[in-house]
Design a protein around this motif. Structure first.
Motif, mmCIF file in Angstrom:
data_model
loop_
_atom_site.group_PDB
_atom_site.id
_atom_site.type_symbol
_atom_site.label_atom_id
_atom_site.label_comp_id
_atom_site.label_asym_id
_atom_site.label_seq_id
_atom_site.Cartn_x
_atom_site.Cartn_y
_atom_site.Cartn_z
ATOM 1 N N ASP A 7 10.473 -14.838 7.681
ATOM 2 C CA ASP A 7 10.013 -14.620 6.088
ATOM 3 C C ASP A 7 10.122 -16.002 5.448
ATOM 4 O O ASP A 7 11.108 -16.386 5.082
ATOM 5 N N ARG A 9 9.341 -16.758 2.553
ATOM 6 C CA ARG A 9 9.306 -16.431 1.162
ATOM 7 C C ARG A 9 10.524 -16.701 0.569
ATOM 8 O O ARG A 9 11.595 -17.007 0.799
ATOM 9 N N GLN A 13 10.407 -13.948 -4.690
ATOM 10 C CA GLN A 13 8.954 -13.397 -4.165
ATOM 11 C C GLN A 13 9.751 -12.026 -3.436
ATOM 12 O O GLN A 13 8.906 -11.065 -3.537
ATOM 13 N N ARG A 14 10.673 -12.176 -2.627
ATOM 14 C CA ARG A 14 11.274 -10.767 -1.831
ATOM 15 C C ARG A 14 11.561 -9.711 -3.120
ATOM 16 O O ARG A 14 11.638 -8.657 -2.820
ATOM 17 N N ALA A 17 8.758 -8.156 -4.647
ATOM 18 C CA ALA A 17 8.007 -7.508 -3.529
ATOM 19 C C ALA A 17 8.323 -5.793 -3.557
ATOM 20 O O ALA A 17 7.828 -5.013 -3.297
ATOM 21 N N ARG A 18 9.844 -5.898 -3.589
ATOM 22 C CA ARG A 18 10.638 -4.824 -3.638
ATOM 23 C C ARG A 18 10.212 -3.781 -4.637
ATOM 24 O O ARG A 18 10.316 -2.594 -4.641
ATOM 25 N N ARG A 254 -1.102 -2.472 -0.078
ATOM 26 C CA ARG A 254 -0.195 -3.258 -1.088
ATOM 27 C C ARG A 254 -1.350 -4.069 -1.823
ATOM 28 O O ARG A 254 -0.787 -4.666 -3.099
ATOM 29 N N ARG A 255 -2.385 -4.226 -1.475
ATOM 30 C CA ARG A 255 -3.514 -5.055 -2.144
ATOM 31 C C ARG A 255 -4.064 -4.217 -3.129
ATOM 32 O O ARG A 255 -4.742 -2.894 -3.019
ATOM 33 N N THR A 310 1.462 -9.405 -7.070
ATOM 34 C CA THR A 310 1.988 -8.817 -5.804
ATOM 35 C C THR A 310 1.720 -9.759 -4.572
ATOM 36 O O THR A 310 2.169 -9.766 -3.713
ATOM 37 N N CYS A 311 0.347 -10.270 -4.827
ATOM 38 C CA CYS A 311 0.088 -11.165 -3.631
ATOM 39 C C CYS A 311 0.940 -12.222 -3.562
ATOM 40 O O CYS A 311 1.374 -12.749 -2.218
ATOM 41 N N ASP A 314 4.131 -11.219 -1.692
ATOM 42 C CA ASP A 314 3.907 -10.650 -0.586
ATOM 43 C C ASP A 314 3.922 -11.948 0.551
ATOM 44 O O ASP A 314 3.972 -11.848 1.948
ATOM 45 N N TYR A 315 2.841 -13.052 -0.019
ATOM 46 C CA TYR A 315 2.619 -14.171 1.248
ATOM 47 C C TYR A 315 3.477 -15.082 0.957
ATOM 48 O O TYR A 315 4.333 -15.374 0.198
#
Length: 405
Positions: A7, A9, A13-14, A17-18, A254-255, A310-311, A314-315
């Motif tokens: 991961d 990130r 970010q994590r 994302a949650r 998610r997108r 969200t992008c 996630d990236y």
């Protein structure tokens, strides 16, 4: 994060994302409408993309055959978008543009998909419209038209269903377009030519010209777009051609936007030019009218911000950092480089608008982090009402306005 993968990130970010957990794409029933020698409509069900062990689509009836290789073209729309006559105008406009592609690249077969979503009680109307539309398109070996009726809402539902059904078609490229744009002369054929020059890699998008709708909200967005346009535009799903290997068999739930998915998938952090595979072709032009109502504008901005956040969440951070610094917040010093390309006054205006944008971005990020921390993630982000549709047949010529797609 898939098992066995590192991961890359940052902690925030994590955490963000949650805070976003949309339900997975549902299994989508669909009906395919074909012309020519078809023996009837094809009924089927498509499982959502990305689930472990996804089965092949279940089809009741004859399998639809498409020409091997060539281009896939997707026109998504829905019954409530406009009346049947306007849908025919939209298709005629697209067929004219595809006619230029066939003349310029006669060796590339074309498979045109028209996705018609319907609401409660609209399924028969969707089928009626699709049968008329398929009948308008040329029925030749190198040009196949398939209508697809499926329940809505959600453009990505149409996109992912078509990608799943065409996974084995061997297309060299996918053309995506919207039902509310006007193509400039030679737009699609120029995109295809450039895409072939690039070796069928990455994506090439049209230069979008936004025409004001005449409302205060539309005029405000035109001024904002003029100030904040990045130095290098990204392709927008309103009109682009993209390599199939970028898309796989569907876009994850998610997108929130299809073009956001394409952009993040193609950013190459380790390359000398990380945005090399994202090209906008100035000579290929489209125009569209902005959403005119204040409420709809706000809703679209809100969804766009959630898509950005969200992008980014996630990236991997190297990818997200490039997006933030070179695209989303370009000019917002010290987060990104100061933009003095059009003088200090324009640079200051950009900085002020981007500061407000960044504050909203941070608010959305912190909200998602809080939701994730308390176990109440966001499940859905709504679009604004897409009223006020105008068809290509009623539009002004391409030109003027602000490029912001």
């Amino acid at each position: 994060m898939p098992e066995g993968k590192t991961d890359h990130r940052l902690w925030w970010q994590r955490a963000a994302a949650r805070g976003f957990a949309p339900p997975p794409h549902p299994t989508t029933p669909f009906i395919l409408v074909t012309g020519g020698e078809s023996t009837g409509d094809v009924h089927g069900r498509m499982p959502g993309p990305g689930a472990p062990g996804d089965p092949a689509p279940h089809l009741d009836g004859p399998v639809v055959s498409t020409p091997a290789g060539g281009l896939g073209v997707l026109l998504p729309t829905y019954v409530g978008r406009c009346d049947a006559q306007t849908h025919q105008q939209v298709l005629h406009h697209l067929l004219d543009a595809l006619g230029e592609v066939r003349e310029g690249h006669p060796d590339l077969p074309i498979t045109l998909w028209v996705g018609m979503q319907y609401g409660p009680g609209e399924n028969e109307e969707a089928l009626r419209r699709l049968r008329r539309l398929v009948a308008l398109a040329p029925a030749e070996r190198d040009f196949v038209t398939i209508g697809m009726a499926l329940p809505g809402p959600g453009k990505l539902r149409t996109v992912s269903t078509v990608l799943g059904l065409s996974a084995n078609a061997g297309h060299v490229g996918w053309i995506w377009t919207d039902d509310d744009i006007r193509f400039g002369p030679g737009c699609l054929v120029r995109l295809v030519s450039r895409f072939r020059e690039r070796g069928y890699r990455g994506t090439v998008g049209a230069h979008s010209v936004a025409l004001p709708a005449g409302t205060p909200a539309s005029r405000t967005m035109e001024r904002v777009a003029e100030v904040t346009a990045p130095p290098r535009a990204c392709p927008a799903a309103a009109c682009l051609i993209v390599a199939p290997d970028v898309l796989g068999t569907g876009i994850p739930a998610r997108r929130l936007t299809d073009d956001g998915y394409v952009v993040f998938e193609l950013i190459a952090p380790g390359a000398a030019d990380p945005l090399h595979d994202l090209e906008v072709l100035p000579g290929a032009r489209i125009s569209f009218y902005r959403v005119g109502r204040t409420h709809d504008t706000f809703q679209r901005l809100r969804r766009s911000l959630h898509s950005h956040v969200t992008c980014v969440a996630d990236y991997p951070w190297p990818t997200s950092r490039i997006y933030l610094r070179q695209i989303l917040f370009h000019g917002l010093w010290p987060l990104a480089s100061w933009d003095n390309s059009r003088g200090p006054v324009h640079g200051a205006r950009r900085w002020m608008v981007k500061s407000l944008h960044f504050a909203w971005f941070c608010r959305v990020t912190v909200t998602l982090m809080a939701r994730g921390a308390v176990g109440r993630p966001l499940r859905h982000v709504a679009w604004g009402d897409e009223g006020g549709f105008r068809s290509p047949g009623t539009r002004e010529p391409v030109g003027g306005g602000s490029p912001d797609r």
